[in-house]
Design a protein around this motif. Structure first.
Motif, PDB file in Angstrom:
ATOM      1  N   THR A  77       0.853  -1.184   0.000  1.00 35.94           N
ATOM      2  CA  THR A  77       0.000   0.000   0.000  1.00 35.94           C
ATOM      3  C   THR A  77       0.892   1.238   0.000  1.00 35.94           C
ATOM      4  OG1 THR A  77      -1.572  -1.229   1.354  1.00 35.94           O
ATOM      5  CG2 THR A  77      -1.889   1.144   1.225  1.00 35.94           C
ATOM      6  N   SER A  78       0.488   2.263  -0.732  1.00 32.35           N
ATOM      7  CA  SER A  78       1.311   3.468  -0.781  1.00 32.35           C
ATOM      8  C   SER A  78       1.375   4.107   0.600  1.00 32.35           C
ATOM      9  CB  SER A  78       0.762   4.464  -1.806  1.00 32.35           C
ATOM     10  OG  SER A  78      -0.304   5.195  -1.260  1.00 32.35           O
ATOM     11  N   ARG A  79       2.534   4.649   0.930  1.00 36.42           N
ATOM     12  CA  ARG A  79       2.711   5.303   2.225  1.00 36.42           C
ATOM     13  C   ARG A  79       1.769   6.485   2.357  1.00 36.42           C
ATOM     14  NH1 ARG A  79       9.197   5.032   2.345  1.00 36.42           N
ATOM     15  NH2 ARG A  79       9.286   2.773   2.395  1.00 36.42           N
ATOM     16  N   ALA A  80       1.542   7.184   1.258  1.00 35.01           N
ATOM     17  CA  ALA A  80       0.628   8.335   1.296  1.00 35.01           C
ATOM     18  C   ALA A  80      -0.760   7.895   1.746  1.00 35.01           C
ATOM     19  CB  ALA A  80       0.567   9.007  -0.069  1.00 35.01           C
ATOM     20  N   GLU A  81      -1.224   6.754   1.239  1.00 38.27           N
ATOM     21  CA  GLU A  81      -2.536   6.241   1.629  1.00 38.27           C
ATOM     22  C   GLU A  81      -2.555   5.844   3.104  1.00 38.27           C
ATOM     23  OE1 GLU A  81      -5.403   2.445   0.659  1.00 38.27           O
ATOM     24  OE2 GLU A  81      -4.200   3.248  -0.987  1.00 38.27           O
ATOM     25  N   VAL A  82      -1.494   5.178   3.555  1.00 36.86           N
ATOM     26  CA  VAL A  82      -1.394   4.788   4.964  1.00 36.86           C
ATOM     27  C   VAL A  82      -1.441   6.029   5.851  1.00 36.86           C
ATOM     28  CG1 VAL A  82       0.145   3.767   6.702  1.00 36.86           C
ATOM     29  CG2 VAL A  82      -0.134   2.640   4.490  1.00 36.86           C
ATOM     30  N   ILE A  83      -0.703   7.053   5.478  1.00 39.28           N
ATOM     31  CA  ILE A  83      -0.642   8.297   6.245  1.00 39.28           C
ATOM     32  C   ILE A  83      -2.000   8.997   6.242  1.00 39.28           C
ATOM     33  CG2 ILE A  83       0.381  10.611   6.280  1.00 39.28           C
ATOM     34  CD1 ILE A  83       2.986   9.189   5.209  1.00 39.28           C
ATOM     35  N   GLN A  84      -2.671   9.059   5.091  1.00 34.96           N
ATOM     36  CA  GLN A  84      -3.996   9.686   4.990  1.00 34.96           C
ATOM     37  C   GLN A  84      -4.998   9.003   5.921  1.00 34.96           C
ATOM     38  OE1 GLN A  84      -5.634  12.105   2.762  1.00 34.96           O
ATOM     39  NE2 GLN A  84      -3.580  12.923   2.530  1.00 34.96           N
ATOM     40  N   ARG A  85      -4.937   7.679   5.986  1.00 30.33           N
ATOM     41  CA  ARG A  85      -5.890   6.930   6.806  1.00 30.33           C
ATOM     42  C   ARG A  85      -5.620   7.105   8.298  1.00 30.33           C
ATOM     43  NH1 ARG A  85      -6.817   1.013   4.542  1.00 30.33           N
ATOM     44  NH2 ARG A  85      -8.221   1.066   6.320  1.00 30.33           N
ATOM     45  N   PHE A  86      -4.354   7.331   8.649  1.00 25.42           N
ATOM     46  CA  PHE A  86      -4.010   7.499  10.061  1.00 25.42           C
ATOM     47  C   PHE A  86      -4.113   8.950  10.513  1.00 25.42           C
ATOM     48  CE2 PHE A  86      -0.783   8.115  13.452  1.00 25.42           C
ATOM     49  CZ  PHE A  86      -1.382   7.329  14.426  1.00 25.42           C
ATOM     50  N   ALA A  87      -3.703   9.866   9.674  1.00 27.28           N
ATOM     51  CA  ALA A  87      -3.658  11.280  10.050  1.00 27.28           C
ATOM     52  C   ALA A  87      -4.317  12.146   8.980  1.00 27.28           C
ATOM     53  CB  ALA A  87      -2.206  11.702  10.284  1.00 27.28           C
ATOM     54  N   PRO A  88      -5.616  11.969   8.783  1.00 29.40           N
ATOM     55  CA  PRO A  88      -6.258  12.731   7.718  1.00 29.40           C
ATOM     56  C   PRO A  88      -6.238  14.240   7.967  1.00 29.40           C
ATOM     57  CG  PRO A  88      -7.908  11.560   9.023  1.00 29.40           C
ATOM     58  CD  PRO A  88      -6.564  11.080   9.467  1.00 29.40           C
ATOM     59  N   TYR A  89      -6.462  14.655   9.202  1.00 31.25           N
ATOM     60  CA  TYR A  89      -6.581  16.080   9.505  1.00 31.25           C
ATOM     61  C   TYR A  89      -5.337  16.859   9.089  1.00 31.25           C
ATOM     62  CZ  TYR A  89      -7.355  20.400  12.091  1.00 31.25           C
ATOM     63  OH  TYR A  89      -7.509  21.713  12.431  1.00 31.25           O
ATOM     64  N   TYR A  90      -4.166  16.346   9.401  1.00 30.56           N
ATOM     65  CA  TYR A  90      -2.930  17.068   9.105  1.00 30.56           C
ATOM     66  C   TYR A  90      -2.368  16.748   7.728  1.00 30.56           C
ATOM     67  CZ  TYR A  90      -2.916  18.935  13.765  1.00 30.56           C
ATOM     68  OH  TYR A  90      -3.257  19.624  14.891  1.00 30.56           O
ATOM     69  N   ASN A  91      -3.135  16.025   6.933  1.00 29.52           N
ATOM     70  CA  ASN A  91      -2.703  15.699   5.578  1.00 29.52           C
ATOM     71  C   ASN A  91      -3.784  16.020   4.556  1.00 29.52           C
ATOM     72  OD1 ASN A  91       0.099  14.332   5.763  1.00 29.52           O
ATOM     73  ND2 ASN A  91      -1.055  13.452   7.457  1.00 29.52           N
ATOM     74  N   GLY A  92      -4.536  17.092   4.836  1.00 29.85           N
ATOM     75  CA  GLY A  92      -5.464  17.628   3.847  1.00 29.85           C
ATOM     76  C   GLY A  92      -6.758  16.871   3.653  1.00 29.85           C
ATOM     77  N   ARG A  93      -7.137  16.029   4.595  1.00 26.76           N
ATOM     78  CA  ARG A  93      -8.412  15.295   4.508  1.00 26.76           C
ATOM     79  C   ARG A  93      -9.150  15.446   5.829  1.00 26.76           C
ATOM     80  NH1 ARG A  93      -8.709  10.763   0.672  1.00 26.76           N
ATOM     81  NH2 ARG A  93      -8.330  11.833  -1.287  1.00 26.76           N
ATOM     82  N   SER A  94     -10.271  14.803   5.910  1.00 28.26           N
ATOM     83  CA  SER A  94     -11.012  14.763   7.166  1.00 28.26           C
ATOM     84  C   SER A  94     -11.520  13.343   7.371  1.00 28.26           C
ATOM     85  CB  SER A  94     -12.193  15.727   7.132  1.00 28.26           C
ATOM     86  OG  SER A  94     -13.159  15.265   6.207  1.00 28.26           O
ATOM     87  N   SER A  95     -11.907  13.053   8.602  1.00 22.24           N
ATOM     88  CA  SER A  95     -12.485  11.741   8.890  1.00 22.24           C
ATOM     89  C   SER A  95     -13.738  11.522   8.059  1.00 22.24           C
ATOM     90  CB  SER A  95     -12.813  11.622  10.381  1.00 22.24           C
ATOM     91  OG  SER A  95     -11.644  11.737  11.150  1.00 22.24           O
ATOM     92  N   GLY A  96     -14.538  12.585   7.903  1.00 22.41           N
ATOM     93  CA  GLY A  96     -15.754  12.497   7.100  1.00 22.41           C
ATOM     94  C   GLY A  96     -15.474  12.192   5.644  1.00 22.41           C
ATOM     95  N   ALA A  97     -14.409  12.797   5.100  1.00 24.42           N
ATOM     96  CA  ALA A  97     -14.050  12.551   3.701  1.00 24.42           C
ATOM     97  C   ALA A  97     -13.628  11.100   3.503  1.00 24.42           C
ATOM     98  CB  ALA A  97     -12.930  13.493   3.268  1.00 24.42           C
ATOM     99  N   LEU A  98     -12.898  10.554   4.464  1.00 26.55           N
ATOM    100  CA  LEU A  98     -12.505   9.143   4.365  1.00 26.55           C
ATOM    101  C   LEU A  98     -13.744   8.247   4.417  1.00 26.55           C
ATOM    102  CD1 LEU A  98      -9.331   8.882   6.663  1.00 26.55           C
ATOM    103  CD2 LEU A  98      -9.416   8.926   4.173  1.00 26.55           C
ATOM    104  N   ALA A  99     -14.646   8.544   5.347  1.00 30.21           N
ATOM    105  CA  ALA A  99     -15.870   7.743   5.482  1.00 30.21           C
ATOM    106  C   ALA A  99     -16.707   7.799   4.212  1.00 30.21           C
ATOM    107  CB  ALA A  99     -16.673   8.223   6.690  1.00 30.21           C
TER     108      ALA A  99
END
Length: 172
Positions: A77-99
């Motif tokens: 899995t790409s590291r960027a994806e792993v990071i987005q899933r763990f720390a969405p807020y500080y990487n330009g996403r939100s928990s809601g966007a992931l959901a």
């Protein structure tokens, strides 16, 4: 020599007896992650070795801990994806966007030092060094992943798993 081979065979026979339920360090980690204090908290667990990271992932899953992910240098899995899933807020996403994308947010991330420098993982409020790196700068770099300027966490906590006090005795 044959004596060396015999010692290796004895060591391998002894290693076959190992079971995770007898791994005190693992059991302590599981208990810590199941505490009310860490319930709902993002936790970053660092270990030096990829085999240990994979072992921890497997055993935390077996222990029933939810939303656990693991990354090392061989992770597909790409590291960027792993990071987005763990720390969405500080990487330009939100928990809601992931959901909304049907992606489950990671609560516990186990990593080798592939994530130790230059990344924003400060969605986490806890970091655990499952093993202590021989270089203290590495420990500082690891902690720096969650202890950053502009963090929305009021406090972050570092937990170190130290070797048992009588390790020198065991090693002779």
């Amino acid at each position: 020599t044959f004596l060396d081979l015999d010692q290796i065979v004895q060591f391998l026979e002894e290693a076959k007896k190992f079971e995770p339920k007898h791994d005190d360090k693992l059991q302590k980690l599981v208990r810590l992650l199941q505490t009310k204090e860490l319930d709902g908290q993002k936790v970053l667990v660092f270990t030096e070795f990829a085999d240990t990271a994979r072992y921890l992932k497997r055993e935390l899953d077996k222990a029933g801990l939810a939303r656990v992910a693991q990354v090392d240098s061989a992770t597909k899995t790409s590291r960027a994806e792993v990071i987005q899933r763990f720390a969405p807020y500080y990487n330009g996403r939100s928990s809601g966007a992931l959901a909304a994308l049907g992606v489950e947010e990671t609560r516990i991330l186990i990593s080798t030092d592939v994530l130790s420098e230059g990344l924003n993982l400060q969605d986490a409020s806890r970091m655990i060094n499952y093993d202590i790196h021989w270089n203290p700068v590495r420990i500082i770099q690891r902690f720096g992943r969650i202890d950053r300027m502009k963090s929305r966490n009021e406090a972050v906590q570092l937990v170190n798993f130290w070797p048992v006090a009588d390790l020198d005795h065991y090693l002779g």
